[in-house]
Design a protein around this motif. Structure first.
Motif, PDB file in Angstrom:
ATOM      1  N   GLY A  11       0.796  -1.232   0.000  1.00 52.34           N
ATOM      2  CA  GLY A  11       0.000   0.000   0.000  1.00 52.34           C
ATOM      3  C   GLY A  11       0.819   1.268   0.000  1.00 52.34           C
ATOM      4  N   ILE A  12       0.137   2.359  -0.357  1.00 47.83           N
ATOM      5  CA  ILE A  12       0.747   3.696  -0.293  1.00 47.83           C
ATOM      6  C   ILE A  12      -0.008   4.497   0.767  1.00 47.83           C
ATOM      7  CG2 ILE A  12       1.242   5.843  -1.533  1.00 47.83           C
ATOM      8  CD1 ILE A  12       1.110   4.304  -4.159  1.00 47.83           C
ATOM      9  N   ILE A  13       0.733   5.111   1.678  1.00 51.56           N
ATOM     10  CA  ILE A  13       0.095   5.933   2.719  1.00 51.56           C
ATOM     11  C   ILE A  13       0.592   7.371   2.627  1.00 51.56           C
ATOM     12  CG2 ILE A  13      -0.147   6.270   5.226  1.00 51.56           C
ATOM     13  CD1 ILE A  13      -0.471   3.315   5.532  1.00 51.56           C
ATOM     14  N   PHE A  14      -0.358   8.269   2.362  1.00 49.91           N
ATOM     15  CA  PHE A  14      -0.085   9.713   2.310  1.00 49.91           C
ATOM     16  C   PHE A  14      -0.331  10.325   3.692  1.00 49.91           C
ATOM     17  CE2 PHE A  14      -0.279  10.980  -2.291  1.00 49.91           C
ATOM     18  CZ  PHE A  14      -0.698   9.800  -2.854  1.00 49.91           C
ATOM     19  N   GLY A  15       0.462  11.322   4.070  1.00 48.55           N
ATOM     20  CA  GLY A  15       0.052  12.240   5.142  1.00 48.55           C
ATOM     21  C   GLY A  15       0.559  11.972   6.540  1.00 48.55           C
ATOM     22  N   ALA A  16       1.585  11.106   6.706  1.00 51.50           N
ATOM     23  CA  ALA A  16       2.144  10.923   8.055  1.00 51.50           C
ATOM     24  C   ALA A  16       3.148  12.045   8.320  1.00 51.50           C
ATOM     25  CB  ALA A  16       2.818   9.562   8.173  1.00 51.50           C
ATOM     26  N   LEU A  17       2.775  12.987   9.173  1.00 50.33           N
ATOM     27  CA  LEU A  17       3.635  14.136   9.475  1.00 50.33           C
ATOM     28  C   LEU A  17       4.409  13.887  10.761  1.00 50.33           C
ATOM     29  CD1 LEU A  17       4.316  17.126   8.720  1.00 50.33           C
ATOM     30  CD2 LEU A  17       2.445  17.797  10.233  1.00 50.33           C
ATOM     31  N   ASP A  18       3.690  13.512  11.799  1.00 54.06           N
ATOM     32  CA  ASP A  18       4.319  13.191  13.084  1.00 54.06           C
ATOM     33  C   ASP A  18       3.507  12.075  13.741  1.00 54.06           C
ATOM     34  OD1 ASP A  18       2.053  14.338  14.312  1.00 54.06           O
ATOM     35  OD2 ASP A  18       2.977  16.310  14.280  1.00 54.06           O
ATOM     36  N   GLU A  19       3.931  11.695  14.951  1.00 56.79           N
ATOM     37  CA  GLU A  19       3.304  10.494  15.517  1.00 56.79           C
ATOM     38  C   GLU A  19       1.839  10.679  15.918  1.00 56.79           C
ATOM     39  OE1 GLU A  19       5.737   9.302  18.769  1.00 56.79           O
ATOM     40  OE2 GLU A  19       5.207  11.048  19.967  1.00 56.79           O
ATOM     41  N   ASN A  20       1.345  11.930  15.896  1.00 59.10           N
ATOM     42  CA  ASN A  20      -0.088  12.146  16.148  1.00 59.10           C
ATOM     43  C   ASN A  20      -0.939  11.920  14.899  1.00 59.10           C
ATOM     44  OD1 ASN A  20       0.375  13.007  18.821  1.00 59.10           O
ATOM     45  ND2 ASN A  20       0.967  15.027  18.062  1.00 59.10           N
ATOM     46  N   SER A  21      -0.307  11.992  13.732  1.00 60.65           N
ATOM     47  CA  SER A  21      -1.060  11.902  12.470  1.00 60.65           C
ATOM     48  C   SER A  21      -1.840  10.602  12.373  1.00 60.65           C
ATOM     49  CB  SER A  21      -0.113  11.937  11.262  1.00 60.65           C
ATOM     50  OG  SER A  21       0.664  13.098  11.236  1.00 60.65           O
ATOM     51  N   ILE A  22      -3.048  10.706  11.833  1.00 61.48           N
ATOM     52  CA  ILE A  22      -3.864   9.505  11.612  1.00 61.48           C
ATOM     53  C   ILE A  22      -3.111   8.563  10.663  1.00 61.48           C
ATOM     54  CG2 ILE A  22      -6.051   8.673  10.658  1.00 61.48           C
ATOM     55  CD1 ILE A  22      -7.250  11.441  11.610  1.00 61.48           C
ATOM     56  N   ALA A  23      -2.449   9.142   9.659  1.00 58.87           N
ATOM     57  CA  ALA A  23      -1.706   8.312   8.688  1.00 58.87           C
ATOM     58  C   ALA A  23      -0.555   7.559   9.353  1.00 58.87           C
ATOM     59  CB  ALA A  23      -1.158   9.201   7.570  1.00 58.87           C
ATOM     60  N   TRP A  24       0.079   8.186  10.317  1.00 59.22           N
ATOM     61  CA  TRP A  24       1.198   7.543  11.036  1.00 59.22           C
ATOM     62  C   TRP A  24       0.697   6.289  11.741  1.00 59.22           C
ATOM     63  CZ3 TRP A  24       6.210  10.012  12.266  1.00 59.22           C
ATOM     64  CH2 TRP A  24       6.970   9.275  13.175  1.00 59.22           C
ATOM     65  N   LYS A  25      -0.387   6.458  12.495  1.00 59.16           N
ATOM     66  CA  LYS A  25      -0.937   5.320  13.261  1.00 59.16           C
ATOM     67  C   LYS A  25      -1.405   4.217  12.296  1.00 59.16           C
ATOM     68  CE  LYS A  25      -1.701   7.808  17.308  1.00 59.16           C
ATOM     69  NZ  LYS A  25      -0.475   8.046  18.038  1.00 59.16           N
ATOM     70  N   THR A  26      -1.946   4.644  11.163  1.00 60.12           N
ATOM     71  CA  THR A  26      -2.437   3.654  10.192  1.00 60.12           C
ATOM     72  C   THR A  26      -1.261   2.889   9.573  1.00 60.12           C
ATOM     73  OG1 THR A  26      -4.241   5.176   9.722  1.00 60.12           O
ATOM     74  CG2 THR A  26      -3.971   3.335   8.203  1.00 60.12           C
ATOM     75  N   ALA A  27      -0.178   3.594   9.303  1.00 54.04           N
ATOM     76  CA  ALA A  27       0.999   2.926   8.727  1.00 54.04           C
ATOM     77  C   ALA A  27       1.559   1.888   9.705  1.00 54.04           C
ATOM     78  CB  ALA A  27       2.062   3.966   8.370  1.00 54.04           C
ATOM     79  N   VAL A  28       1.643   2.253  10.974  1.00 52.61           N
ATOM     80  CA  VAL A  28       2.170   1.318  11.980  1.00 52.61           C
ATOM     81  C   VAL A  28       1.255   0.090  12.061  1.00 52.61           C
ATOM     82  CG1 VAL A  28       2.614   1.001  14.455  1.00 52.61           C
ATOM     83  CG2 VAL A  28       3.347   3.112  13.315  1.00 52.61           C
ATOM     84  N   LYS A  29      -0.039   0.341  12.085  1.00 51.32           N
ATOM     85  CA  LYS A  29      -1.013  -0.758  12.211  1.00 51.32           C
ATOM     86  C   LYS A  29      -0.984  -1.658  10.958  1.00 51.32           C
ATOM     87  CE  LYS A  29      -4.259  -2.834  14.413  1.00 51.32           C
ATOM     88  NZ  LYS A  29      -4.074  -3.422  15.744  1.00 51.32           N
ATOM     89  N   ALA A  30      -0.908  -1.030   9.790  1.00 52.58           N
ATOM     90  CA  ALA A  30      -0.881  -1.817   8.541  1.00 52.58           C
ATOM     91  C   ALA A  30       0.357  -2.708   8.515  1.00 52.58           C
ATOM     92  CB  ALA A  30      -0.899  -0.882   7.335  1.00 52.58           C
ATOM     93  N   HIS A  31       1.461  -2.153   8.978  1.00 49.27           N
ATOM     94  CA  HIS A  31       2.707  -2.932   9.057  1.00 49.27           C
ATOM     95  C   HIS A  31       2.526  -4.123  10.007  1.00 49.27           C
ATOM     96  CE1 HIS A  31       6.957  -3.826   9.341  1.00 49.27           C
ATOM     97  NE2 HIS A  31       6.919  -3.634  10.649  1.00 49.27           N
ATOM     98  N   GLU A  32       1.940  -3.844  11.179  1.00 46.15           N
ATOM     99  CA  GLU A  32       1.686  -4.927  12.153  1.00 46.15           C
ATOM    100  C   GLU A  32       0.805  -6.025  11.558  1.00 46.15           C
ATOM    101  OE1 GLU A  32       1.462  -2.100  16.059  1.00 46.15           O
ATOM    102  OE2 GLU A  32      -0.227  -3.452  15.744  1.00 46.15           O
ATOM    103  N   GLU A  33      -0.106  -5.610  10.675  1.00 46.32           N
ATOM    104  CA  GLU A  33      -1.037  -6.571  10.066  1.00 46.32           C
ATOM    105  C   GLU A  33      -0.448  -7.243   8.828  1.00 46.32           C
ATOM    106  OE1 GLU A  33      -3.888  -7.770  11.194  1.00 46.32           O
ATOM    107  OE2 GLU A  33      -3.851  -6.534  12.991  1.00 46.32           O
ATOM    108  N   GLY A  34       0.844  -7.001   8.574  1.00 43.55           N
ATOM    109  CA  GLY A  34       1.532  -7.767   7.527  1.00 43.55           C
ATOM    110  C   GLY A  34       1.731  -7.063   6.207  1.00 43.55           C
ATOM    111  N   ALA A  35       1.370  -5.760   6.118  1.00 42.21           N
ATOM    112  CA  ALA A  35       1.486  -5.064   4.830  1.00 42.21           C
ATOM    113  C   ALA A  35       2.893  -4.516   4.612  1.00 42.21           C
ATOM    114  CB  ALA A  35       0.494  -3.910   4.780  1.00 42.21           C
TER     115      ALA A  35
END
Ligand code: NAI
Length: 275
Positions: A11-35
């Motif tokens: 996947g491609i994730i736009f918009g992770a600026l800092d650790e508060n960003s919704i995109a940041w949390k989504t990227a970490v979670k997607a990684h945990e889920e195997g992406a």
């Protein structure tokens, strides 16, 4: 806890600026889920934010792209496909910005150059992203594209300013492009309408502390956090939601369907009785 919901997905994730960003949390979670993920953000955000820390944490590459620039987006799609070694299964558009909001211009006194910049960044960038993916046939069948919206697209929140119009535009693009993406490529497109969330973009809105507290008191489940939003987004990227498309999905603890809550009524009655 991981369910391997995105095992083998890219996947491609736009918009992770800092650790508060919704995109940041989504990227970490997607990684945990195997992406496997490619991260992207505007070149200026690379300098201001801490995306490199995230990239190291999840073993992702970063491809800078200004989401209003078609050439940047086409380059991003080419590079991401190359880095990930195949078609893209999911995309998160987590981008929003209004110059009128930033510079404190009231809704009744817009600078229209800023208005145009705001809708380009916040809404048309979603069309541009999808068009680049569509033309390059870069999405896998049964892939999923998600953008983040806010309830001001449907109801008035005076301080949300022209971002309300930008979100209405964004939601409409999701439906209109989603039709063609569904018909032609079997790809689903949805927006998630998220609770107010304390991030850089969120806190830029005048009166944010007031309306985040109000939303929390109005919602039977309380506000959805950025982490909750990441969790929900993962379900939309997973194979468990294959036939969900063209939707604006409220992720707000129930806020959107509440007329008034006990807590808000009580606060109002107290204020009245102080008069
Ligand atoms: P954030 O400030 O962490 O993320 C916004 C991102 O947009 C930043 O990473 C920024 O660099 C990026 N961006 C701005 N201009 C860009 C451009 N030209 N090209 C590429 N990227 C660009 O804030 P947050 O809250 O995580 O925002 C993500 C999304 O969630 C936005 O669409 C926002 O409107 C939406 N949202 C936020 C809510 C909130 O209360 N924070 C509530 C509902 C929706």
């Amino acid at each position: 806890m991981s369910y391997n919901l995105l095992k083998g997905k890219k996947g491609i994730i736009f918009g992770a600026l800092d650790e508060n960003s919704i995109a940041w949390k989504t990227a970490v979670k997607a990684h945990e889920e195997g992406a496997e993920i490619v991260l992207t953000n505007a070149p200026i955000a690379m300098r201001m934010g801490s995306i490199k820390t995230l990239a190291e944490q999840i073993g992702a590459e970063i491809v800078p792209a200004d989401a209003t620039n078609v050439e940047d987006l086409e380059n991003l799609v080419d590079k991401a496909t190359e880095i990930l070694g195949g078609k893209i299964d999911f995309v998160l558009h987590s981008i929003g910005m209004s110059v009128n909001v930033r510079k404190g211009k009231h809704y009744t006194d817009q600078n229209y150059d800023w208005t145009a910049k705001g809708w380009d960044v916040s809404a048309v960038s979603f069309h541009k992203t999808m068009q680049a993916l569509y033309k390059k046939d870069a999405m896998s069948e049964w892939g999923s594209i998600v953008a983040l919206s806010y309830m001001a697209a449907q109801r008035v929140f005076p301080d949300y300013n022209d971002m309300a119009d930008n979100k209405a535009y964004l939601e409409s693009i999701a439906r209109s492009f989603g039709y063609f993406f569904g018909k032609d490529k079997k790809v689903r497109v949805n927006t998630i309408s998220q609770s107010p969330t304390p991030t850089t973009a969120g806190q830029g809105v005048k009166g944010f502390d007031g309306f985040i507290a109000y939303a929390d008191k109005m919602s039977p489940l309380g506000n959805a956090t950025a982490q909750d939003c990441a969790d929900y987004t993962i379900t939309l990227f997973s194979d468990l939601t294959k036939k969900v498309t063209l939707q604006n999905l409220y992720h707000d603890g129930g806020f959107s369907n509440v007329g008034v809550s006990q807590e808000v009524m009580e606060a109002f009655v107290e204020k009245e009785s102080e008069k």
